[in-house]
Design an enzyme around this catalytic site. Structure first.
Site, PDB file in Angstrom:
ATOM      1  N   ARG A   1       0.644  -1.275  -0.126  1.00  0.00           N
ATOM      2  CA  ARG A   1       0.054   0.186   0.027  1.00  0.00           C
ATOM      3  C   ARG A   1       0.743   1.161   0.089  1.00  0.00           C
ATOM      4  NH1 ARG A   1      -2.429   1.067   6.162  1.00  0.00           N
ATOM      5  NH2 ARG A   1      -0.486   0.041   7.302  1.00  0.00           N
TER       6      ARG A   1
ATOM      7  N   SER B   1      -5.456   4.614   5.717  1.00  0.00           N
ATOM      8  CA  SER B   1      -4.994   3.312   5.406  1.00  0.00           C
ATOM      9  C   SER B   1      -4.589   3.038   4.055  1.00  0.00           C
ATOM     10  CB  SER B   1      -6.207   2.643   5.755  1.00  0.00           C
ATOM     11  OG  SER B   1      -6.880   2.730   7.413  1.00  0.00           O
TER      12      SER B   1
ATOM     13  N   GLU C   1     -18.820   2.505  -1.402  1.00  0.00           N
ATOM     14  CA  GLU C   1     -18.022   2.137  -2.555  1.00  0.00           C
ATOM     15  C   GLU C   1     -18.922   1.984  -3.917  1.00  0.00           C
ATOM     16  OE1 GLU C   1     -18.563   0.574   0.474  1.00  0.00           O
ATOM     17  OE2 GLU C   1     -16.905   0.984   1.504  1.00  0.00           O
TER      18      GLU C   1
ATOM     19  N   PHE D   1     -14.089  -4.467   0.040  1.00  0.00           N
ATOM     20  CA  PHE D   1     -15.175  -3.511  -0.031  1.00  0.00           C
ATOM     21  C   PHE D   1     -15.248  -3.251  -1.558  1.00  0.00           C
ATOM     22  CE2 PHE D   1     -13.896  -2.478   4.274  1.00  0.00           C
ATOM     23  CZ  PHE D   1     -14.792  -3.306   4.906  1.00  0.00           C
TER      24      PHE D   1
ATOM     25  N   HIS E   1      -5.263  -3.963   2.107  1.00  0.00           N
ATOM     26  CA  HIS E   1      -5.757  -4.681   3.188  1.00  0.00           C
ATOM     27  C   HIS E   1      -6.233  -6.131   2.595  1.00  0.00           C
ATOM     28  CE1 HIS E   1      -5.129  -1.108   5.207  1.00  0.00           C
ATOM     29  NE2 HIS E   1      -5.406  -1.620   6.361  1.00  0.00           N
TER      30      HIS E   1
ATOM     31  N   ASP F   1      -7.092  -7.513  12.365  1.00  0.00           N
ATOM     32  CA  ASP F   1      -8.749  -7.021  11.899  1.00  0.00           C
ATOM     33  C   ASP F   1      -9.623  -8.159  11.946  1.00  0.00           C
ATOM     34  OD1 ASP F   1      -7.985  -4.289  12.352  1.00  0.00           O
ATOM     35  OD2 ASP F   1      -7.917  -3.626  10.321  1.00  0.00           O
TER      36      ASP F   1
ATOM     37  N   ARG G   1      -1.394  -4.476   3.671  1.00  0.00           N
ATOM     38  CA  ARG G   1      -1.121  -3.632   4.762  1.00  0.00           C
ATOM     39  C   ARG G   1       0.257  -3.934   5.329  1.00  0.00           C
ATOM     40  NH1 ARG G   1      -1.938  -4.353  10.096  1.00  0.00           N
ATOM     41  NH2 ARG G   1      -1.749  -2.624  10.812  1.00  0.00           N
TER      42      ARG G   1
END
Lengths: 280, 311
Positions: free
Chosen positions: B5, B32, B53, B78, B104, B112, B162
């Site tokens: 990222r 993020s 989104e 997403f 991610h 997470d 990430r």
């Protein structure tokens, strides 16, 4: 009403008759399609294309400074196809190829046909695309406007309200949405399937300037689009109260005519009624 | 060590400086996804769409239809899952120049937990017509991929992570969309990997080397269009294949390789990936072990396909 406006409306009414007749003729020839939601759209589209509202050039469909028209309710495309043909985007003879293999006139609009800005037919997606166009125009300091036509059943889709929020947040005053509120969706009245009212209040609360009109009255549509031009710092929505299947007695307000083509006999009767009618 | 990222964020900045037609759309999460780096330098070309989104992808389509090159950024799960049908109808059906940065991705999200770990995004994006799918293996490659995406016609999906990725590639290494990079040659077995699994595959090749097995390692950064030539050559020259992805094996990277192997030059093949199960919380290293995504797992699969080859 001024004499000039009277003459203008007389011409628009005449055009609307021609559009309705071609609309149903092409659907009858195709043997399938959506008469109800294309007939409810006729006055809205005729006003945009023949009422000196849309800034466009049929000879140069990709003109960078043209106004954009996004037909989010893709199933209404028969009416749009007819308008595009009448305005000279492509030959009228192409209308009779609707829904055939190899025809650029698909059952729902697909980009690639002159005058069609976006593919549509999966409901609820057009307003987001219109927002993107409006934000890009602002970034480029262009002055063209973006119009987006939705249905009323269509706005049960959550994405419409995401997009409504975005347009309100960014104060897209060069964006004008039109809700063809014909009150009927495929399986019945919108109010019974999932009620949307009070519609003007919903849009207002999302930051929109809201104008409610009779969507078959040219005088009201013309003045609504004029009013939208002067609105600053807010997008405008024209909630056009219409009748599904407008102009044909046996189709008006009937959900079974959402997605069914007339047969030869029904077409003949419909064309007679349209000719004898006085809408606008 | 930097995450892919971060390479994406740097790539967007470089693009912003080099091209005026690049815009960035963000579905919140800009810190993020690193989209916020672009926002700081180019605030007028950054558009916050909020947690929406579907709207973000549609808005990106509108930008693309107006001649811009929009990068839509969110978590992979997403961006590709929630907005799949918007990507299909509003983007891919019109072959629009929309670029999607999904961060991610994979189990390496770690703490997470399952709802935030994209496990199916390669499968989802690979099935989209016209879509190019790129899975960079480290931050350098992610930066190059981001810059390449802007000049690749049509929609592009960048799968990003990430978790800080061990450096695998060098600045001087070529990056050509659709062209796999040979990392190490060998003739006993070929290890095809993408993303973080490239590093695991290199370690697996070391393990195998200590046992006298010479493994070819190929970095398949582009999953679609897949480099058929590299796959066919590996089948002919090594006779056995292992694929490795931090993603479900159902329809993902391994499936893309297997399709070519079966059609062109069938040889024993094993897929290392997530075995049709959901994720969970944990430290990335623990999760790699728990989900059988380590160098040891790849080496074991390699020995097994070599066994099959000899039968």
């Amino acid at each position: 009403m001024t004499r000039e406006l009277e003459e203008k409306i007389t011409a628009l009414k005449k055009k609307a008759k021609e559009v309705r007749k071609d609309d149903l003729t092409m659907l009858a020839k195709a043997g399938s399609g959506h008469p109800g939601g294309s007939l409810s759209l006729v006055e809205i589209l005729v006003t945009l294309f023949y009422g000196e509202i849309l800034k466009h050039d049929p000879k140069n469909p990709e003109w960078a400074d043209r106004d954009r028209l996004v037909l989010s309710k893709g199933h209404g495309c028969p009416a749009l196809y007819v308008l595009l043909a009448h305005r000279g985007y492509f030959p009228r003879s192409l209308l009779w190829t609707l829904r055939q293999l190899g025809s650029p006139l698909q059952g729902h609009p697909h980009r690639g046909l002159a005058g069609i800005e976006t593919s549509s037919g999966s409901l609820g997606q057009g307003l987001s695309i219109a927002n993107g166009m409006a934000l890009a125009a602002r970034l480029d300091q262009k002055s063209h406007r973006i119009y987006c036509v939705t249905g009323d059943g269509e706005i049960q889709e959550g994405q419409i309200w995401e997009a409504a929020m975005t347009a309100g947040h960014y104060k897209l005053d060069h964006l004008c949405a039109i809700v063809d509120a014909n009150g009927i969706q495929q399986n019945g009245p919108v109010a019974q399937i999932k009620n949307l009212e009070p519609l003007p209040e919903k849009w207002r609360s999302f930051g929109w300037h809201t104008i409610e009109v009779n969507g078959h009255k040219f005088s009201e549509l013309l003045s609504a689009f004029q009013e939208a031009l002067s609105v600053k710092e807010k997008p405008t929505v024209v909630i056009a109260r219409t009748v599904k299947g407008k102009g044909v007695s046996f189709m008006e307000g009937r959900s079974e005519w959402h997605g069914k083509a007339p047969n030869a006999e029904q077409l003949e009767q419909a064309l007679k009624e349209i000719e004898a009618g006085d809408i606008g | 060590m930097k995450a892919t990222r971060d390479g994406f964020g740097e790539g967007l900045l470089e693009l912003g400086r080099a091209r005026r037609d690049v815009v960035v759309l963000s579905g919140d999460l800009g810190d993020s996804t690193r989209a916020i780096w672009f926002q700081k330098e180019f605030p007028n070309r950054f558009f916050e769409i909020g947690i929406a989104e579907q709207d973000m992808l549609g808005t990106a389509a509108g930008f693309a239809l107006s001649g811009k090159i929009p990068f839509a950024c969110s978590f992979g799960v997403f961006a590709t899952g929630r907005a799949w049908e918007q990507i299909r109808t509003s983007v891919c059906n019109m072959n629009l120049n929309v670029k999607i940065g999904g961060t991610h991705c994979g189990i390496s999200v770690g703490a997470d937990g399952t709802t935030n770990e994209a496990m199916e995004d390669i499968t989802l994006m690979r099935s989209q017509v016209h879509m190019t799918v790129i899975v960079p293996c480290d931050a350098i490659e992610a930066r190059k991929a981001t810059i390449a995406a802007a000049s690749t016609p049509g929609p592009v999906y960048l799968r990003l992570g990430r978790y800080p990725a061990p450096g695998v590639t060098q600045e001087k290494d070529p990056f050509v969309v659709g062209k796999a990079n040979l990392i190490r040659d060998g003739k006993d077995v070929s290890l095809f990997a993408c993303g973080l699994m490239v590093h695991e595959a290199i370690q697996a090749a070391d393990l195998l080397g200590s046992q006298g097995i010479r493994a070819r390692v190929v970095n398949m950064h582009t999953v679609k269009p897949v480099d058929r030539e590299a796959i066919v050559a590996a089948c002919r020259e090594t006779g056995a294949i292992v694929t490795a992805e931090e993603h479900t094996i159902v329809g993902g990277f391994g499936s893309a390789v297997a399709e070519v192997v079966v059609e062109e030059c069938p040889v024993p093949l094993a897929r290392i990936g997530i075995l049709d199960r959901i994720g969970e919380s944990g430290e990335p290293e623990e999760l790699f072990k728990a989900f059988h995504l380590t160098a040891q797992d790849i080496a074991q699969a390699a020995r097994s396909v070599i066994q099959k080859k000899r039968k």
